[in-house]
Scaffold this motif. Structure first.
Motif, mmCIF file in Angstrom:
data_model
loop_
_atom_site.group_PDB
_atom_site.id
_atom_site.type_symbol
_atom_site.label_atom_id
_atom_site.label_comp_id
_atom_site.label_asym_id
_atom_site.label_seq_id
_atom_site.Cartn_x
_atom_site.Cartn_y
_atom_site.Cartn_z
ATOM 1 N N ALA A 40 42.411 30.684 -24.222
ATOM 2 C CA ALA A 40 42.536 30.533 -25.680
ATOM 3 C C ALA A 40 42.043 31.792 -26.388
ATOM 4 C CB ALA A 40 41.745 29.312 -26.143
ATOM 5 N N GLY A 41 40.951 32.353 -25.904
ATOM 6 C CA GLY A 41 40.404 33.564 -26.529
ATOM 7 C C GLY A 41 41.342 34.749 -26.383
ATOM 8 N N LEU A 42 41.977 34.882 -25.239
ATOM 9 C CA LEU A 42 42.884 36.018 -25.019
ATOM 10 C C LEU A 42 44.179 35.858 -25.804
ATOM 11 C CD1 LEU A 42 42.476 36.735 -21.197
ATOM 12 C CD2 LEU A 42 41.630 38.078 -23.133
ATOM 13 N N ALA A 43 44.600 34.598 -25.986
ATOM 14 C CA ALA A 43 45.873 34.361 -26.673
ATOM 15 C C ALA A 43 45.728 34.420 -28.191
ATOM 16 C CB ALA A 43 46.431 33.003 -26.250
ATOM 17 N N ALA A 46 43.370 37.521 -32.996
ATOM 18 C CA ALA A 46 42.285 38.493 -32.790
ATOM 19 C C ALA A 46 41.620 38.106 -31.465
ATOM 20 C CB ALA A 46 41.292 38.423 -33.939
ATOM 21 N N ALA A 47 42.000 38.788 -30.399
ATOM 22 C CA ALA A 47 41.552 38.379 -29.061
ATOM 23 C C ALA A 47 40.040 38.498 -28.930
ATOM 24 C CB ALA A 47 42.236 39.234 -27.998
ATOM 25 N N SER A 48 39.462 37.542 -28.206
ATOM 26 C CA SER A 48 38.014 37.597 -27.960
ATOM 27 C C SER A 48 37.705 36.939 -26.618
ATOM 28 C CB SER A 48 37.244 36.889 -29.082
ATOM 29 O OG SER A 48 37.500 35.510 -29.046
ATOM 30 N N VAL A 49 36.559 37.340 -26.055
ATOM 31 C CA VAL A 49 36.000 36.686 -24.865
ATOM 32 C C VAL A 49 34.521 36.495 -25.154
ATOM 33 C CG1 VAL A 49 35.476 36.910 -22.396
ATOM 34 C CG2 VAL A 49 37.679 37.750 -23.269
ATOM 35 N N GLN A 286 48.875 30.992 -16.111
ATOM 36 C CA GLN A 286 49.566 30.145 -17.114
ATOM 37 C C GLN A 286 49.933 30.903 -18.390
ATOM 38 O OE1 GLN A 286 46.499 28.930 -15.738
ATOM 39 N NE2 GLN A 286 47.654 27.784 -14.196
ATOM 40 N N GLY A 287 49.867 32.208 -18.391
ATOM 41 C CA GLY A 287 50.191 32.888 -19.637
ATOM 42 C C GLY A 287 50.167 34.397 -19.539
ATOM 43 N N GLU A 288 50.418 35.027 -20.656
ATOM 44 C CA GLU A 288 50.334 36.485 -20.726
ATOM 45 C C GLU A 288 50.062 36.895 -22.157
ATOM 46 O OE1 GLU A 288 54.241 37.701 -19.281
ATOM 47 O OE2 GLU A 288 54.821 38.141 -21.369
ATOM 48 N N ARG A 289 49.615 38.120 -22.334
ATOM 49 C CA ARG A 289 49.324 38.621 -23.676
ATOM 50 C C ARG A 289 49.659 40.108 -23.709
ATOM 51 N NH1 ARG A 289 45.744 38.198 -28.383
ATOM 52 N NH2 ARG A 289 46.397 40.021 -29.577
ATOM 53 N N ILE A 297 39.756 43.668 -27.883
ATOM 54 C CA ILE A 297 39.210 42.338 -27.548
ATOM 55 C C ILE A 297 37.746 42.361 -27.976
ATOM 56 C CG2 ILE A 297 38.705 40.677 -25.717
ATOM 57 C CD1 ILE A 297 40.854 42.089 -24.003
ATOM 58 N N HIS A 298 37.371 41.422 -28.848
ATOM 59 C CA HIS A 298 35.972 41.344 -29.312
ATOM 60 C C HIS A 298 35.158 40.631 -28.219
ATOM 61 C CE1 HIS A 298 33.177 40.231 -32.954
ATOM 62 N NE2 HIS A 298 32.531 40.775 -31.937
#
Ligand code: AVI
Length: 340
Positions: A40-43, A46-49, A286-289, A297-298
Motif C-alpha cells: 500500500a505504501g509503495l502504490a 506519494a510513496a512511503s515505507v 502482486q503489483g508494480e510501481r 519514497i518517504h
C-alpha cells in the motif's frame, strides 16, 4: 560496568533471559500485515515505507554505527544528560512511589542505554522490547551477563500499533524507558496516541515514563546529523530497500536510488527519502510501481520538539510532567513523567 543489582540468593532467577517473540509477521511468506502495509505504501501517490522496516539485523547494526558518528549528536548528548542526572531521575521515580520498577525499554536495540541506567534505577524486572528479534536476543543475553540476578524478559514485537505486553511482564510499577528520540519518528498525533496507550490501564499500564527527545535547533546541525560524511546514514536508508525486497519480493536495485535528508521547518521534522536516479519500474508478486527520475519514497520523519511542546503533549496524554533535564546547549531533553 557496575555490579549486579541483586546479590544471588535473593530468590531471583539467575537463568538466561526469557525471550518472547510476539511477531511472526516479519518472516517471509508469513507476513500478511507487513506485505499489505508495504504494498500500500509503495502504490500510494506519494510513496512511503514505514521507518520500522529499517531494522533488520544489518539495519540495526548500521543504526548502531550512526550513533557513533560525529554528526549524530543525539546519542552522546542524551548519554551526557543521563550521566549528569541519573540520581535525580532515580529520586523522581522513588518520589512517585515506584520502588519495584519494571523497566520497559522500548526499541531497546543493543540495550546499552538501559545497561548504564540499571545500576542507578535498580529495577526489579527489565523488559527490552524491539522489532529486530535476533539483534535483541543477543543484546538481552549480554545484559543478563552484566546483571546475572536481574529478572529479564526480552520481547520481540512491533509496538508501534499497540502496547499489550505478554503476561510474563510485571503489571505493577511499570516504567517505560523510551530514549533516543524514537517518539519523534511518530507524527505528533501518533505520538499522542502512543503516549495515551502507555498510560492506558488496558494497555501499557505505565506509572512512569523516562523519555528522551531531540529539540529544535539550527538546520545545518540537524541536516548533517542525517546526512553524514561517511555515508552511514545513506547506507542505513538504502538498506531498507534490501529489507523490502526480502519481505515483499520487490526487485529494488539499490544502485538506482539516492539518500536524501532535509529539515522541513514548517512541520519541524527531518525527512529522509530515497530518490530514483532514473525512470524505473519496481515489481513485486502482486503489483508494480513506475517511478520517474527524481521521484521519492518517504522513509522517515524525525520530529524535533521544544521543551514546552513536549510538556504539553505529555500532559495531554495523561502524564503529569514532574521533571525535564537538558544539556548545556539545549539540544536534547530527557523528561520524567508520571501517572497519578
Ligand atoms: C531511531 N530514531 C530516533 C533515529 C532518528 O534520529 O530519528 C533514526 C535515525 N534515522 C537516521 N538517523 C537516525
Amino acid at each position: 560496568m557496575n555490579a549486579p543489582l541483586h546479590p544471588l540468593g535473593l530468590g531471583l532467577s539467575a537463568a538466561s533471559p526469557q525471550f518472547i517473540n510476539c511477531h511472526g509477521e516479519f518472516l517471509p511468506g508469513q507476513a500478511p500485515s507487513a506485505t499489505q502495509e508495504l504494498a500500500a505504501g509503495l502504490a500510494a501517490a506519494a510513496a512511503s515505507v514505514s521507518p520500522k522496516y529499517f531494522y533488520n539485523t544489518l539495519g540495526s547494526q548500521l543504526f548502531e554505527a550512526i550513533t557513533r558518528l560525529d554528526e549524530y549528536y543525539p546519542t552522546r548528548t542524551e548519554a551526557g544528560i543521563f550521566d549528569e542526572a541519573h540520581s535525580e531521575m532515580a529520586g523522581a521515580m522513588t518520589g512517585a512511589g515506584i520502588t519495584r520498577a519494571c523497566l520497559i525499554d522500548l526499541g531497546a536495540g543493543n540495550c546499552a542505554k538501559a545497561a548504564r541506567l540499571i545500576p542507578h534505577l535498580q529495577p526489579r524486572q527489565y523488559v527490552p522490547v524491539d522489532i529486530s528479534v535476533d539483534f535483541l536476543r543477543d543484546a538481552a543475553g549480554q545484559v543478563q551477563g552484566l546483571f546475572p540476578a536481574l529478572d529479564i524478559v526480552g520481547v520481540g514485537m512491533d509496538f508501534s500499533s499497540g502496547l499489550v505486553l505478554p503476561p510474563e511482564v510485571q503489571a505493577h510499577d511499570r516504567v517505560f524507558f523510551y530514549p533516543g528520540s524514537s517518539l519523534g519518528n511518530f507524527s505528533p498525533a501518533q505520538a499522542l496516541t502512543f503516549l495515551q496507550h502507555m498510560s492506558d490501564p488496558a494497555q501499557g499500564k505505565a506509572r512512569g515514563l523516562l523519555l528522551g527527545i531531540d529539540l529544535v535547533k539550527d538546520t545545518s546541525t540537524l541536516e548533517a546529523a542525517y546526512d553524514d560524511a561517511l555515508g552511514v546514514t545513506a547506507a542505513f536508508n538504502l538498506n531498507l530497500l534490501r529489507h523490502v525486497n526480502r519481505l515483499l519480493g520487490t526487485d529494488f536495485d539499490v544502485r538506482q536510488w539516492r539518500h536524501v535528508a532535509l529539515f522541513n521547518e514548517v512541520e519541524s521534522r527531518i525527512e529522509m527519502h530515497l530518490q530514483a536516479q532514473a525512470d524505473l519500474t519496481v515489481r513485486w508478486p502482486q503489483g508494480e510501481r513506475r517511478f520517474q527520475k527524481g521521484e521519492r519514497i518517504h522513509t522517515e520523519s524525525s520530529y524535533k520538539y521544544t521543551v514546552a511542546g513536549m510538556s504539553a503533549l505529555l500532559q495531554q496524554a495523561g502524564f503529569t510532567q514532574t521533571r525535564c533535564w537538558t544539556d548545556p546547549k539545549g539540544w536534547f531533553a530527557v523528561f520524567w513523567a508520571s501517572v497519578d
